[in-house]
Scaffold this motif. Structure first.
Motif, PDB file in Angstrom:
ATOM      1  N   UNK A  18      34.171  37.514  41.939  1.00  0.00           N
ATOM      2  CA  UNK A  18      35.792  37.797  42.525  1.00  0.00           C
ATOM      3  C   UNK A  18      36.552  38.684  41.682  1.00  0.00           C
ATOM      4  N   UNK A  19      36.594  38.421  40.682  1.00  0.00           N
ATOM      5  CA  UNK A  19      37.454  39.444  39.707  1.00  0.00           C
ATOM      6  C   UNK A  19      37.063  41.013  39.808  1.00  0.00           C
ATOM      7  N   UNK A  20      35.542  40.955  39.604  1.00  0.00           N
ATOM      8  CA  UNK A  20      35.069  42.553  39.741  1.00  0.00           C
ATOM      9  C   UNK A  20      35.158  43.036  41.110  1.00  0.00           C
ATOM     10  N   UNK A  21      35.319  42.145  42.187  1.00  0.00           N
ATOM     11  CA  UNK A  21      35.295  42.720  43.317  1.00  0.00           C
ATOM     12  C   UNK A  21      36.785  43.172  43.763  1.00  0.00           C
ATOM     13  N   UNK A  22      37.890  42.541  43.239  1.00  0.00           N
ATOM     14  CA  UNK A  22      39.234  42.942  43.495  1.00  0.00           C
ATOM     15  C   UNK A  22      39.558  43.975  42.584  1.00  0.00           C
ATOM     16  N   UNK A  23      38.788  44.049  41.299  1.00  0.00           N
ATOM     17  CA  UNK A  23      39.045  45.354  40.524  1.00  0.00           C
ATOM     18  C   UNK A  23      38.462  46.468  41.075  1.00  0.00           C
ATOM     19  N   UNK A  24      37.453  46.473  41.892  1.00  0.00           N
ATOM     20  CA  UNK A  24      36.757  47.483  42.307  1.00  0.00           C
ATOM     21  C   UNK A  24      37.575  47.968  43.707  1.00  0.00           C
ATOM     22  N   UNK A  34      30.808  32.985  40.183  1.00  0.00           N
ATOM     23  CA  UNK A  34      31.738  33.266  41.310  1.00  0.00           C
ATOM     24  C   UNK A  34      33.004  33.882  41.069  1.00  0.00           C
ATOM     25  N   UNK A  35      33.830  32.961  40.152  1.00  0.00           N
ATOM     26  CA  UNK A  35      35.100  33.721  39.554  1.00  0.00           C
ATOM     27  C   UNK A  35      34.682  35.334  38.965  1.00  0.00           C
TER      28      UNK A  35
END
Length: 181
Positions: free
Chosen positions: A7-13, A3-4
């Motif tokens: 979250x980071x991939x979503x933020x980077x995208x 999940x973490x």
């Protein structure tokens, strides 16, 4: 994927996408748009093939090895980036976001990685290996080719960074191979 990590991939995208929108809006200025269209067009190969011809003309037989090295590196780059584009199938930013301003002509439908950037870095580093005196011309040109791809709305910044990293790796491997012989 945890999940973490998601979250980071979503933020980077989200950051990649927002930066793409902001940078593409700089093409509203005619001078910027026209300049980077020209740089992008030169990055299609015109600049690199002209450089290879200039090397052959000025260096004669001593120019054959650098030019063949550049051609082999370019062919390798083309094979790698075409394979990756057809594996990832990432749409170009203007196809996904209406707020990305398209100011250039795409060569294909997919975004990842930036082939222009990959080739600019690969060709540039190989040329610099043989002719370090060209750094004052090649380094700014490589950077502007990379910038042009985002400014013209054709790539996300991450496409350009990936293209640069792949081009760097291809050039480094090829230089190491050539240095062995």
């Amino acid at each position: 994927m945890t999940k973490q990590m998601r979250f980071y991939f979503s933020r980077m995208h989200a950051l990649d996408s927002a930066l793409c929108v902001t940078v593409s809006h700089s093409s509203q200025y005619r001078l910027i748009r026209d300049w980077f269209r020209m740089i992008s067009r030169l990055g299609d190969g015109v600049f690199w093939y002209t450089l290879m011809l200039a090397i052959l003309v000025t260096q004669q037989t001593d120019g054959i090895k650098p030019v063949l090295h550049m051609l082999a590196t370019g062919l390798t780059g083309t094979l790698v980036y075409k394979w990756l584009k057809h594996k990832t199938l990432r749409p170009r930013p203007y196809q996904v976001r209406q707020d990305v301003w398209l100011s250039g002509k795409p060569l294909d439908h997919f975004s990842f990685p930036s082939g222009h950037t990959l080739h600019a870095v690969a060709f540039g580093l190989v040329a610099l290996f043989y002719f370090p005196v060209l750094a004052a011309i090649l380094i700014p040109f490589i950077i502007m080719v990379a910038m042009s791809r985002v400014i013209l709305g054709l790539h996300y910044p991450s496409d350009v960074l990936a293209g640069a990293a792949i081009g760097y790796a291809i050039a480094l491997i090829s230089i190491n191979l050539v240095s062995m012989y």
